[in-house]
Write a protein that holds these residues in place. Sequence first.
Motif, PDB file in Angstrom:
ATOM      1  N   UNK A  21       0.820  -1.215   0.000  1.00 36.09           N
ATOM      2  CA  UNK A  21       0.000   0.000   0.000  1.00 36.09           C
ATOM      3  C   UNK A  21       0.849   1.258   0.000  1.00 36.09           C
ATOM      4  N   UNK A  22       1.923   1.243   0.763  1.00 36.50           N
ATOM      5  CA  UNK A  22       2.835   2.386   0.763  1.00 36.50           C
ATOM      6  C   UNK A  22       3.511   2.568  -0.576  1.00 36.50           C
ATOM      7  N   UNK A  23       3.910   1.478  -1.195  1.00 39.97           N
ATOM      8  CA  UNK A  23       4.530   1.562  -2.519  1.00 39.97           C
ATOM      9  C   UNK A  23       3.547   2.097  -3.557  1.00 39.97           C
ATOM     10  N   UNK A  24       2.315   1.635  -3.488  1.00 40.04           N
ATOM     11  CA  UNK A  24       1.294   2.128  -4.419  1.00 40.04           C
ATOM     12  C   UNK A  24       1.031   3.614  -4.216  1.00 40.04           C
ATOM     13  N   UNK A  25       1.011   4.049  -2.967  1.00 42.50           N
ATOM     14  CA  UNK A  25       0.819   5.465  -2.681  1.00 42.50           C
ATOM     15  C   UNK A  25       1.968   6.311  -3.207  1.00 42.50           C
ATOM     16  N   UNK A  26       3.203   5.803  -3.066  1.00 42.50           N
ATOM     17  CA  UNK A  26       4.358   6.534  -3.580  1.00 42.50           C
ATOM     18  C   UNK A  26       4.311   6.616  -5.102  1.00 42.50           C
ATOM     19  N   UNK A  27       3.919   5.539  -5.753  1.00 40.64           N
ATOM     20  CA  UNK A  27       3.805   5.566  -7.217  1.00 40.64           C
ATOM     21  C   UNK A  27       2.708   6.524  -7.671  1.00 40.64           C
ATOM     22  N   UNK A  28       1.606   6.527  -6.964  1.00 43.48           N
ATOM     23  CA  UNK A  28       0.527   7.455  -7.290  1.00 43.48           C
ATOM     24  C   UNK A  28       0.993   8.903  -7.151  1.00 43.48           C
ATOM     25  N   UNK A  29       1.741   9.174  -6.096  1.00 44.86           N
ATOM     26  CA  UNK A  29       2.283  10.517  -5.916  1.00 44.86           C
ATOM     27  C   UNK A  29       3.253  10.909  -7.010  1.00 44.86           C
ATOM     28  N   UNK A  30       4.091   9.966  -7.441  1.00 45.96           N
ATOM     29  CA  UNK A  30       5.026  10.250  -8.529  1.00 45.96           C
ATOM     30  C   UNK A  30       4.297  10.532  -9.838  1.00 45.96           C
ATOM     31  N   UNK A  31       3.249   9.776 -10.116  1.00 48.40           N
ATOM     32  CA  UNK A  31       2.458  10.020 -11.318  1.00 48.40           C
ATOM     33  C   UNK A  31       1.796  11.388 -11.242  1.00 48.40           C
ATOM     34  N   UNK A  32       1.294  11.729 -10.069  1.00 43.67           N
ATOM     35  CA  UNK A  32       0.658  13.031  -9.884  1.00 43.67           C
ATOM     36  C   UNK A  32       1.661  14.161 -10.098  1.00 43.67           C
ATOM     37  N   UNK A  33       2.874  13.997  -9.595  1.00 43.56           N
ATOM     38  CA  UNK A  33       3.909  15.013  -9.782  1.00 43.56           C
ATOM     39  C   UNK A  33       4.273  15.143 -11.260  1.00 43.56           C
ATOM     40  N   UNK A  34       4.398  14.017 -11.939  1.00 44.72           N
ATOM     41  CA  UNK A  34       4.837  14.035 -13.332  1.00 44.72           C
ATOM     42  C   UNK A  34       3.783  14.626 -14.273  1.00 44.72           C
ATOM     43  N   UNK A  35       2.512  14.410 -13.986  1.00 49.09           N
ATOM     44  CA  UNK A  35       1.457  14.858 -14.905  1.00 49.09           C
ATOM     45  C   UNK A  35       0.888  16.233 -14.576  1.00 49.09           C
ATOM     46  N   UNK A  36       1.244  16.776 -13.421  1.00 47.23           N
ATOM     47  CA  UNK A  36       0.642  18.040 -12.993  1.00 47.23           C
ATOM     48  C   UNK A  36       1.291  19.221 -13.704  1.00 47.23           C
ATOM     49  N   UNK A  37       0.446  20.176 -14.070  1.00 48.57           N
ATOM     50  CA  UNK A  37       0.932  21.414 -14.662  1.00 48.57           C
ATOM     51  C   UNK A  37       1.001  22.532 -13.622  1.00 48.57           C
ATOM     52  N   UNK A  38       0.107  22.493 -12.662  1.00 46.87           N
ATOM     53  CA  UNK A  38       0.038  23.548 -11.648  1.00 46.87           C
ATOM     54  C   UNK A  38       0.872  23.165 -10.424  1.00 46.87           C
ATOM     55  N   UNK A  39       1.056  24.116  -9.557  1.00 44.23           N
ATOM     56  CA  UNK A  39       1.882  23.903  -8.371  1.00 44.23           C
ATOM     57  C   UNK A  39       1.159  23.096  -7.295  1.00 44.23           C
ATOM     58  N   UNK A  40      -0.122  23.324  -7.115  1.00 48.55           N
ATOM     59  CA  UNK A  40      -0.868  22.661  -6.043  1.00 48.55           C
ATOM     60  C   UNK A  40      -0.868  21.137  -6.208  1.00 48.55           C
ATOM     61  N   UNK A  41      -1.152  20.588  -7.392  1.00 56.22           N
ATOM     62  CA  UNK A  41      -1.079  19.130  -7.518  1.00 56.22           C
ATOM     63  C   UNK A  41       0.332  18.580  -7.298  1.00 56.22           C
ATOM     64  N   UNK A  42       1.346  19.341  -7.674  1.00 52.78           N
ATOM     65  CA  UNK A  42       2.718  18.890  -7.437  1.00 52.78           C
ATOM     66  C   UNK A  42       3.029  18.837  -5.949  1.00 52.78           C
ATOM     67  N   UNK A  43       2.533  19.807  -5.207  1.00 51.98           N
ATOM     68  CA  UNK A  43       2.732  19.814  -3.752  1.00 51.98           C
ATOM     69  C   UNK A  43       1.986  18.648  -3.116  1.00 51.98           C
ATOM     70  N   UNK A  44       0.776  18.390  -3.577  1.00 48.55           N
ATOM     71  CA  UNK A  44      -0.003  17.262  -3.061  1.00 48.55           C
ATOM     72  C   UNK A  44       0.696  15.941  -3.392  1.00 48.55           C
ATOM     73  N   UNK A  45       1.210  15.821  -4.601  1.00 50.08           N
ATOM     74  CA  UNK A  45       1.940  14.613  -4.989  1.00 50.08           C
ATOM     75  C   UNK A  45       3.194  14.413  -4.164  1.00 50.08           C
ATOM     76  N   UNK A  46       3.908  15.498  -3.898  1.00 47.46           N
ATOM     77  CA  UNK A  46       5.109  15.401  -3.074  1.00 47.46           C
ATOM     78  C   UNK A  46       4.762  14.977  -1.648  1.00 47.46           C
ATOM     79  N   UNK A  47       3.694  15.543  -1.105  1.00 48.24           N
ATOM     80  CA  UNK A  47       3.253  15.152   0.235  1.00 48.24           C
ATOM     81  C   UNK A  47       2.833  13.685   0.265  1.00 48.24           C
ATOM     82  N   UNK A  48       2.187  13.235  -0.800  1.00 50.46           N
ATOM     83  CA  UNK A  48       1.772  11.839  -0.884  1.00 50.46           C
ATOM     84  C   UNK A  48       2.977  10.908  -0.938  1.00 50.46           C
TER      85      UNK A  48
END
Length: 74
Positions: A21-48
Amino acid sequence: MTDPDVHVRNRYFAIVAARIGGSAGALLGLVLIARADATVPKVIGTALVLSALLMIAILPRALARRWRTPPGDE
């Protein structure tokens, strides 16, 4: 299987599920960081990612410590 064996197996599966579950969460966060254009999703992905890595590092050890066999009960 005897009853204690079933409990040991279920606890092992719970520890492995926490790691997966932790690995899946980290992968989800990395995908969110990679696909985000705005700053807020990147911050959320980094926190994830950071919280998932913390979960991978702490939760399995805490579960194993909680379920450790007391001395003398072996």
